[in-house]
Design an enzyme around this catalytic site. Structure first.
Site, PDB file in Angstrom:
ATOM      1  N   LYS A 260       0.853  -1.211   0.000  1.00 26.61           N
ATOM      2  CA  LYS A 260       0.000   0.000   0.000  1.00 26.61           C
ATOM      3  C   LYS A 260       0.875   1.242   0.000  1.00 26.61           C
ATOM      4  O   LYS A 260       0.661   2.172  -0.773  1.00 26.61           O
ATOM      5  CB  LYS A 260      -0.891  -0.004   1.230  1.00 26.61           C
ATOM      6  CG  LYS A 260      -1.531   1.347   1.561  1.00 26.61           C
ATOM      7  CD  LYS A 260      -2.423   1.311   2.782  1.00 26.61           C
ATOM      8  CE  LYS A 260      -1.717   1.520   4.062  1.00 26.61           C
ATOM      9  NZ  LYS A 260      -1.493   2.911   4.469  1.00 26.61           N
ATOM     10  N   ASN A 261       1.918   1.244   0.858  1.00 27.41           N
ATOM     11  CA  ASN A 261       2.700   2.463   1.052  1.00 27.41           C
ATOM     12  C   ASN A 261       3.760   2.691  -0.012  1.00 27.41           C
ATOM     13  O   ASN A 261       4.467   3.699   0.036  1.00 27.41           O
ATOM     14  CB  ASN A 261       3.317   2.469   2.455  1.00 27.41           C
ATOM     15  CG  ASN A 261       2.251   2.602   3.528  1.00 27.41           C
ATOM     16  OD1 ASN A 261       1.086   2.899   3.218  1.00 27.41           O
ATOM     17  ND2 ASN A 261       2.609   2.359   4.767  1.00 27.41           N
TER      18      ASN A 261
ATOM     19  N   ASP B 265       4.852   0.614  12.310  1.00 32.34           N
ATOM     20  CA  ASP B 265       3.636  -0.041  11.807  1.00 32.34           C
ATOM     21  C   ASP B 265       3.488  -1.469  12.318  1.00 32.34           C
ATOM     22  O   ASP B 265       2.406  -2.045  12.202  1.00 32.34           O
ATOM     23  CB  ASP B 265       3.629  -0.053  10.272  1.00 32.34           C
ATOM     24  CG  ASP B 265       3.422   1.346   9.727  1.00 32.34           C
ATOM     25  OD1 ASP B 265       3.574   1.537   8.503  1.00 32.34           O
ATOM     26  OD2 ASP B 265       3.140   2.259  10.519  1.00 32.34           O
TER      27      ASP B 265
ATOM     28  N   CYS C  20      -4.785  12.321  13.479  1.00 29.47           N
ATOM     29  CA  CYS C  20      -5.574  11.087  13.399  1.00 29.47           C
ATOM     30  C   CYS C  20      -5.331  10.298  14.683  1.00 29.47           C
ATOM     31  O   CYS C  20      -4.689  10.762  15.617  1.00 29.47           O
ATOM     32  CB  CYS C  20      -5.144  10.276  12.186  1.00 29.47           C
ATOM     33  SG  CYS C  20      -3.470   9.679  12.371  1.00 29.47           S
TER      34      CYS C  20
ATOM     35  N   ARG D  37       0.443  14.150  13.127  1.00 30.00           N
ATOM     36  CA  ARG D  37       0.722  14.011  11.689  1.00 30.00           C
ATOM     37  C   ARG D  37       1.003  15.379  11.036  1.00 30.00           C
ATOM     38  O   ARG D  37       0.284  15.817  10.127  1.00 30.00           O
ATOM     39  CB  ARG D  37      -0.430  13.303  10.979  1.00 30.00           C
ATOM     40  CG  ARG D  37      -0.914  12.029  11.616  1.00 30.00           C
ATOM     41  CD  ARG D  37       0.084  10.892  11.679  1.00 30.00           C
ATOM     42  NE  ARG D  37       0.498  10.372  10.422  1.00 30.00           N
ATOM     43  CZ  ARG D  37      -0.100   9.364   9.772  1.00 30.00           C
ATOM     44  NH1 ARG D  37      -1.169   8.842  10.279  1.00 30.00           N
ATOM     45  NH2 ARG D  37       0.352   8.934   8.617  1.00 30.00           N
TER      46      ARG D  37
ATOM     47  N   ARG E   7      -8.427  -0.542   5.099  1.00 28.63           N
ATOM     48  CA  ARG E   7      -7.565   0.447   4.433  1.00 28.63           C
ATOM     49  C   ARG E   7      -6.236  -0.166   4.027  1.00 28.63           C
ATOM     50  O   ARG E   7      -5.587   0.307   3.109  1.00 28.63           O
ATOM     51  CB  ARG E   7      -7.313   1.644   5.364  1.00 28.63           C
ATOM     52  CG  ARG E   7      -8.511   2.532   5.583  1.00 28.63           C
ATOM     53  CD  ARG E   7      -8.116   3.783   6.323  1.00 28.63           C
ATOM     54  NE  ARG E   7      -6.828   4.214   5.876  1.00 28.63           N
ATOM     55  CZ  ARG E   7      -5.784   4.386   6.704  1.00 28.63           C
ATOM     56  NH1 ARG E   7      -5.922   4.192   7.995  1.00 28.63           N
ATOM     57  NH2 ARG E   7      -4.614   4.757   6.250  1.00 28.63           N
TER      58      ARG E   7
END
Ligand code: EPZ
Length: 431
Positions: A22-23, A305, A116, A121, A397
């Site tokens: 994803k990243n 993560d 968030c 962030r 997500r």
């Protein structure tokens, strides 16, 4: 709204292919804006965040086609560099569209992405980097207007090796006049993938993966075909899930080099991990040993993560482990939920003290963000009894059909609607 229902206590076993990252896919899709023609991307996972990025690119005028894990982006018709606020709110990491849109149109309008569940962030490093390249930035409330008649190469030092800021600057500098050097750059594998993709379009970038990246700007970018790297965080999640359930799992299409810090920690706690090429086998037959002290830091150190996933694993270890979270200031939201499952974890400032317990027990818990949600699913797999995980849109997500992935490894897990609930609002996503 949906939830996941998990019958825990069963060891995972079998073989699973790891989805595309994803990243890596998100910044590469943003970088495609630099090209006037067609870009073909392979190994793109089907995730909520990817769909939001496709919606944004469509809103800006690109033609998007998707077939399984292949995406075709025709950027010739791009006509706007004003990212719709509603879409920006759905995925804060759309902020790294600033660089490529500014490079292509000379102007871009975005909105403060805001904080968030895992932290404030900030985006100051993004803005400072673009200003160093010659951009003029005006902030009006939560609107950010940025323009640059011409982007010129510069020497940029990042106060912190921010992944997103490094990517934003790389993409703008790729089209700037002259040389840009980014010092204290982020070194994540996704940054290297972005460099490889930009160079496949004709950019001239060197050094990604080290803390110094050199970019010699070019005037034109050519269409290309590119395949996204495997998702190291999804691979790490499954590796921990296999170990936490005392299973025997083989991961395919994984890059072990991207997981060295996790592999090192898991081996120290007694997990057997054997790698060969792009295949990894993980087995765990005994109660894990504690890990005295662990700290999350930018790559190649232990990734933030995977902090919540490691915490689940260590909550079942034999003894007291300590994890320090140094990247995000609010990334312990999963602790309360784990303690409701019988874990014994105490947080003091940015350190979690994890006293291992013999077992976890099923409970109804709530995902607060993407990786916290994944950790609760893994805890449910290891726990005795039934676990219900709610707010699972956070998990969708970043994990493509997580219940399908785990069921293929023998997990007893199903997705079911929450009675009488409305569809999930799109607006509370973070990148
Ligand atoms: C990327 O976020 C990832 N997201 C995150 O993954 C990941 O956790 C993070 O990198 C760190 O590895 C994507 O790639 C889409 P940062 P990013 O800029 O770029 C501070 C997931 O679960 N900072 O490296 O936002 C910031 O506040 C997600 O897949 C500034 O102070 O991360 C944070 O404390 C979650 N000013 C730290 O740096 C800035 O201008 C790390 O942020 C930018 C960041």
């Amino acid at each position: 709204m949906e939830k996941l229902v998990i019958e825990g206590g069963k060891p995972l076993s079998g073989t699973i292919r790891i989805q595309g990252a994803k990243n890596a896919a998100l910044p590469i899709m943003a970088a495609s804006v630099l090209c006037q023609g067609e870009i073909a991307l392979g190994n793109v996972p089907d995730l909520l965040d990817i769909r939001v990025m496709l919606d944004i690119l469509t809103a800006l005028g690109s033609k998007v086609q998707r077939e399984e894990d292949r995406i075709q982006l025709d950027m010739s018709g791009l006509h706007s560099s004003h990212i719709p606020e509603e879409l920006m709110k759905q995925m804060r990491s759309s902020i790294f569209l600033m660089g490529p849109l500014l490079a292509r149109f000379g102007a871009v309008t975005v909105y403060q992405p805001g904080g968030c569940a895992i932290g404030e962030r900030k985006i100051n490093l993004h803005l400072q980097g673009l200003e160093a390249l010659g951009a003029v930035i005006e902030e009006d409330g939560n609107t950010i207007r940025c323009r640059a008649d011409k982007l010129k190469g510069a020497d940029i030092l990042l106060d912190f090796p921010s992944v997103g800021a490094t990517e934003n600057i790389m993409m703008a500098a790729a089209a700037a006049e002259g040389r840009t050097t980014i010092h204290n750059a982020a070194r994540e594998p996704e940054i290297q993938d972005l460099q490889h993709f930009l160079n496949a379009m004709g950019a001239r970038i060197y050094g990604a993966g080290t803390d110094t990246i050199t970019i010699d700007g070019v005037a034109r970018f050519t269409p290309c075909t590119y395949r996204i790297i495997p998702d190291r965080i999804v691979a790490g999640t499954l590796l921990v899930a296999a170990a936490a359930t005392r299973g025997n799992v083989t991961l395919e299409e994984v890059n072990p080099q991207h997981l060295t810090s996790l592999i090192h920690v898991m081996k120290r706690s007694g997990v057997q991990i054997i790698s060969s090429g792009d295949i990894m086998n993980v087995q765990c037959h005994n109660r894990p040993k504690r890990i005295e002290r662990m700290m999350t830091s930018p790559y190649p150190a232990f990734p933030t993560d995977l902090q919540s996933l490691l915490m689940v694993f260590l909550s079942l270890a034999d003894g007291l482990s300590i994890i320090k979270e140094t990247v995000f200031e609010g990334r312990f939201k999963h602790v309360d939920e784990l303690n409701r499952m019988g874990a014994d974890i105490h947080v003091d400032m940015n350190a979690a003290f994890i006293k291992g317990v013999p077992r976890l027990y099923g409970a109804t818990v709530e995902a607060t963000d993407l990786r916290a949600g994944a950790a609760l699913v893994v805890a449910g797999l290891a726990a005795h009894g039934t676990t219900v995980v709610e707010q699972i849109h956070h998990i969708d997500r970043g994990y493509e059909q997580i219940e399908g992935m785990l069921a293929r490894l023998g997990a007893r897990i199903r997705r079911t609607p929450i009675e009488g609930s409305a569809p999930t609002p799109l607006a509370d996503r973070t990148g």
